[in-house]
Design a protein around this motif. Structure first.
Motif, short mmCIF file in Angstrom:
data_model
loop_
_atom_site.label_atom_id
_atom_site.label_comp_id
_atom_site.label_asym_id
_atom_site.label_seq_id
_atom_site.Cartn_x
_atom_site.Cartn_y
_atom_site.Cartn_z
N UNK A 7 5.72 -22.32 -50.75
CA UNK A 7 5.37 -22.81 -52.62
C UNK A 7 5.58 -21.39 -53.30
N UNK A 8 5.76 -19.81 -51.88
CA UNK A 8 5.73 -19.03 -53.11
C UNK A 8 4.53 -18.56 -54.15
N UNK A 9 3.52 -18.97 -53.80
CA UNK A 9 2.16 -19.34 -54.50
C UNK A 9 1.64 -17.75 -54.33
N UNK A 10 1.07 -16.36 -55.04
CA UNK A 10 1.12 -15.20 -55.58
C UNK A 10 -0.43 -15.21 -54.42
N UNK A 11 -0.84 -16.00 -54.44
CA UNK A 11 -2.66 -16.08 -55.57
C UNK A 11 -3.12 -16.69 -53.66
N UNK A 12 -3.10 -16.01 -53.01
CA UNK A 12 -3.60 -16.31 -51.32
C UNK A 12 -3.74 -18.31 -51.18
N UNK A 13 -3.15 -19.08 -52.02
CA UNK A 13 -3.58 -20.45 -51.79
C UNK A 13 -4.49 -21.02 -52.98
N UNK A 14 -5.10 -20.52 -53.65
CA UNK A 14 -6.27 -20.65 -54.66
C UNK A 14 -5.71 -21.80 -55.52
N UNK A 15 -4.18 -21.74 -55.97
CA UNK A 15 -3.90 -22.97 -56.53
C UNK A 15 -3.43 -23.82 -55.92
N UNK A 16 -3.12 -24.32 -55.07
CA UNK A 16 -3.34 -25.07 -53.80
C UNK A 16 -4.33 -26.05 -53.67
N UNK A 17 -5.16 -24.93 -53.20
CA UNK A 17 -6.95 -25.48 -53.24
C UNK A 17 -7.32 -26.41 -54.46
#
Length: 137
Positions: free
Chosen positions: A104-114
């Motif tokens: 997903x190319x999230x730059x927040x180390x997975x926080x948004x997905x969590x």
């Protein structure tokens, strides 16, 4: 075992032996409870055909609600990505954090997905990094 083989043939898998060799537990899965709901999601929602499961038989080993649906919904709803662009093996083979950062190319180390998972009542599994960190403290 016979219902599973019939199901696999019915969805288009030609080389049952190779498929089963790559995912032996599939022979013990319930067609009605495991295989059919996952196949229906793949076919109807993602609009993929049997080739995706032939290429990645482990698809049937992932939890439908907790992993498969949640990841595709995240791609579609949060990343606004057409889910047909996301190959099944790419979406599923990674852990949760790596899925968020690598796919997903999230730059927040997975926080948004969590957060997305938490809002749906699905707690993500802690990453090994966090588990190691707790052990060392």
């Amino acid at each position: 075992m016979i219902p599973v083989v019939s199901f696999l043939r019915g969805i288009g898998v030609r080389n049952i032996g190779r498929f089963v060799t790559r995912l032996p537990p599939v022979l013990g899965y319930s067609v009605d409870d495991d295989l059919k709901p996952k196949w229906d999601f793949l076919k109807e929602v993602c609009q993929f055909d049997y080739f995706e499961v032939v290429r990645f038989p482990a698809y049937f080993s992932y939890p439908l609600e907790r992993v498969i649906k949640m990841r595709y919904e995240y791609l579609r709803d949060c990343k606004e990505m057409p889910i047909q662009w996301a190959r099944v093996d790419d979406v599923l083979r990674f852990g949760d954090r790596d899925f968020a950062t690598e796919i997903c190319h999230d730059s927040d180390d997975g926080a948004a997905f969590a957060k997305f998972a938490e809002e749906r009542g699905c707690a993500l599994h802690p990453t090994r990094r966090k588990q190691r960190k707790k052990k060392n403290q």
